[in-house]
Design an enzyme around this catalytic site. Structure first.
Site, PDB file in Angstrom:
ATOM      1  N   GLU A 271       0.840  -1.208   0.000  1.00  0.00           N
ATOM      2  CA  GLU A 271       0.000   0.000   0.000  1.00  0.00           C
ATOM      3  C   GLU A 271       0.875   1.258   0.000  1.00  0.00           C
ATOM      4  OE1 GLU A 271      -3.000  -0.332  -0.791  1.00  0.00           O
ATOM      5  OE2 GLU A 271      -3.121  -2.493  -0.428  1.00  0.00           O
ATOM      6  N   GLU A 301      -0.487  -0.230  -9.820  1.00  0.00           N
ATOM      7  CA  GLU A 301      -0.108  -1.502  -9.203  1.00  0.00           C
ATOM      8  C   GLU A 301       1.380  -1.804  -9.410  1.00  0.00           C
ATOM      9  OE1 GLU A 301      -2.145  -2.921  -7.265  1.00  0.00           O
ATOM     10  OE2 GLU A 301      -1.342  -4.923  -6.951  1.00  0.00           O
TER      11      GLU A 301
HETATM   12 ZN    ZN Z   1      -2.403  -2.794  -5.052  1.00  0.00          ZN
END
Ligand code: ZN
Length: 508
Positions: A271, A301
């Site tokens: 995160e 991501e």
């Molecule tokens: Zn992620």
């Protein structure tokens, strides 16, 4: 820029800043729902969220937006290769998409997402898919309707219109073209590892560490890698997430327990990777504009996975982090050496839970979700048949039996939030991260020494310059070409996994 265009641009940006402010209030409510909100507040929260979604949508569909865009884009001095031109191109895209979806549908989707979250939590707690089934069926129906409003691209399929929201320009076929060869490489590799002559010890994952000590360790790691805690915070939620709420406010969550300290640390670093991207976007100058937004979820991501995997599972990182962990955890880690910890962080052990998966089987989890949600959108898979289809796939791909829906099709939050078309971006992120990492290593020859000494600024600075600073100026494929000189491909990921895991498992 002439006066008319300048005035239009100023009016447009002021208007969008208001839309972004409304969005950020809605996001704050969403953050609260996941972290702090008492359960009985849920029905009213969905009313609040739905109102904010409608107000934001109204800002985006305001007919003046098209007029301002026309006036700004007609400026003869506007350089088509400039950041402003890219900003306007992306605003036009968002405006066009917003105008195609009726406000009533936006409100209905938002309300359903908010209620769906509560139904999902309850179903998950009871490991009972039946409690979530009606919500999911309704969600599939509504997103299909939304896709029809957005328009299916020529030669494409309904799913493409949904995917496009999370990964602009990507199609299901494009995803397949990357996933198929990746699967062909990973499935036999997984089998090779299962029969490997040696495997790292998992002892460290079974050591219980008090939550307070873990949190203190996480905060030290977060500070070291450059996450600004004066502009963010770390909380706990069922499903870890990052919320880039506003300039100066990027919050992350994690979860402790169940699977040992390494798993929680992995979640936090993951995160934090998202959060570093959010904190690195030029929000002070461009809040509310695409230039201050991520290039897509695949690139988002890539940032989280890079910090989690390329950095957080590396020997260099643990050279620095193991003594730090020992300082926080005391006697619990006594006797654990660098080799053992590095091996344990890279254990390949197919499991039922995606977010706990190793780097090899993780992508198989994503492919399963992509195939099943695509089948539901196509109408080839009835929602009622989802648990069975899920369990069968887990058996085929990972050789495991799913004991209950909590550890099966109820484990992820995405469908409950109405996010269908989102899952593929996880594996796209892994591919981007691995390919980008090769460029990072070329650019920063002293990287391992830096990581081993706890100096993360060089890496973060490189990412700030080459990824974060651009916002949405370049779409993912172009950003990938600019950074790596090539199209996105599964090869760098497969190569890196073989190079790292081969020696740990005694494979040649
Ligand atoms: Zn992620």
């Amino acid at each position: 820029m002439n006066d008319r265009s300048r005035e239009a641009l100023d009016a447009l940006y002021a208007h969008l800043r208001e839309a972004a402010t409304l969005r950020s209030v809605g996001a704050l409510l969403g953050w609260d729902q996941e972290t702090m909100m008492p359960p009985r507040a849920a029905p009213f929260r969905s009313e609040e969220s739905s109102l904010l979604a409608r107000l934001t949508h109204r800002r985006w569909t305001d007919p003046r937006v098209a007029g301002w865009l026309d006036a700004a884009q007609e400026d003869p001095e506007l350089d088509p290769a400039s950041a402003t031109a890219a900003n306007l191109r992306e605003i036009r895209r968002d405006h066009d998409r917003a105008c195609r979806v009726p406000e009533a549908l936006v409100a209905e989707l938002s309300e359903l997402a908010s209620q769906g979250l509560e139904h999902w939590k309850e179903a998950r707690a009871h490991a009972d898919f039946a409690r979530f089934r009606p919500t999911l069926a309704r969600t599939v129906e509504l997103v299909r309707r939304k896709a029809e409003c957005l328009g299916v691209p020529d030669g494409g399929e309904t799913y493409d219109a949904l995917l496009d929201e999370f990964e602009p320009g990507m199609s299901a076929r494009g995803v397949e073209a990357l996933f198929d060869p990746l699967r062909e490489a990973l499935a036999p590799f997984l089998a090779e590892i299962a029969d490997a002559p040696r495997r790292p010890s998992d002892a460290i994952h079974r050591i219980p560490i008090p939550e307070a000590a873990q949190k203190a360790f996480h905060l030290e790691v977060l500070t070291a890698i450059g996450y600004d805690l004066e502009a963010g915070r770390l909380d706990v939620s069922t499903h870890p997430f990052t919320e880039g709420l506003a300039p100066g406010d990027t919050r992350i969550t994690t979860r402790f327990g169940e699977a040992g300290f390494a798993d929680a640390l992995g979640s936090t670093i993951h995160e934090a990777g998202h959060a570093l991207y959010e904190q690195g976007l030029p929000k002070a100058e461009h809040h509310g504009q695409p230039l201050a937004e991520a290039a897509g979820l695949g690139i988002h991501e890539s940032q989280s996975r890079m910090w989690e995997n390329q950095v957080g599972r590396s020997r260099a990182f643990w050279t620095w982090a193991l003594p730090v962990a020992k300082r926080h955890f005391g006697a619990a880690l006594e006797g654990f050496g660098l080799d053992e910890v590095h091996g344990a962080m890279n254990l390949v052990r197919p499991g039922l839970i995606r977010v706990e998966a190793d780097e090899v089987s993780y992508n198989l989890h994503v492919m399963l979700r992509f195939d099943l949600e695509r089948a539901m959108v196509r109408g080839n898979l009835a929602v009622a048949d989802l648990p069975g289809a899920w369990n069968e796939r887990i058996r085929d791909d990972l050789g495991l039996e799913v004991p209950d829906d909590r550890r099966g099709c109820l484990q992820d939050i995405h469908w409950a939030m109405g996010a269908i078309g989102y899952f593929p971006t996880y594996t796209l992120g892994n591919l981007h991260a691995a390919q980008m990492w090769e460029a990072v290593r070329d650019a920063l020859p002293g990287l391992d020494d830096d990581l081993a000494a706890g100096r993360f600024g060089g890496l973060l600075g490189w990412l700030r310059e080459h990824v974060h600073a651009h916002g949405r100026r370049f779409r993912a494929p172009e950003l990938c070409r600019r950074i790596t000189g090539r199209e996105l491909s599964p090869e760098p990921l497969v190569r890196a996994l073989r190079e790292k895991l081969g020696p740990l498992y005694g494979l040649d």
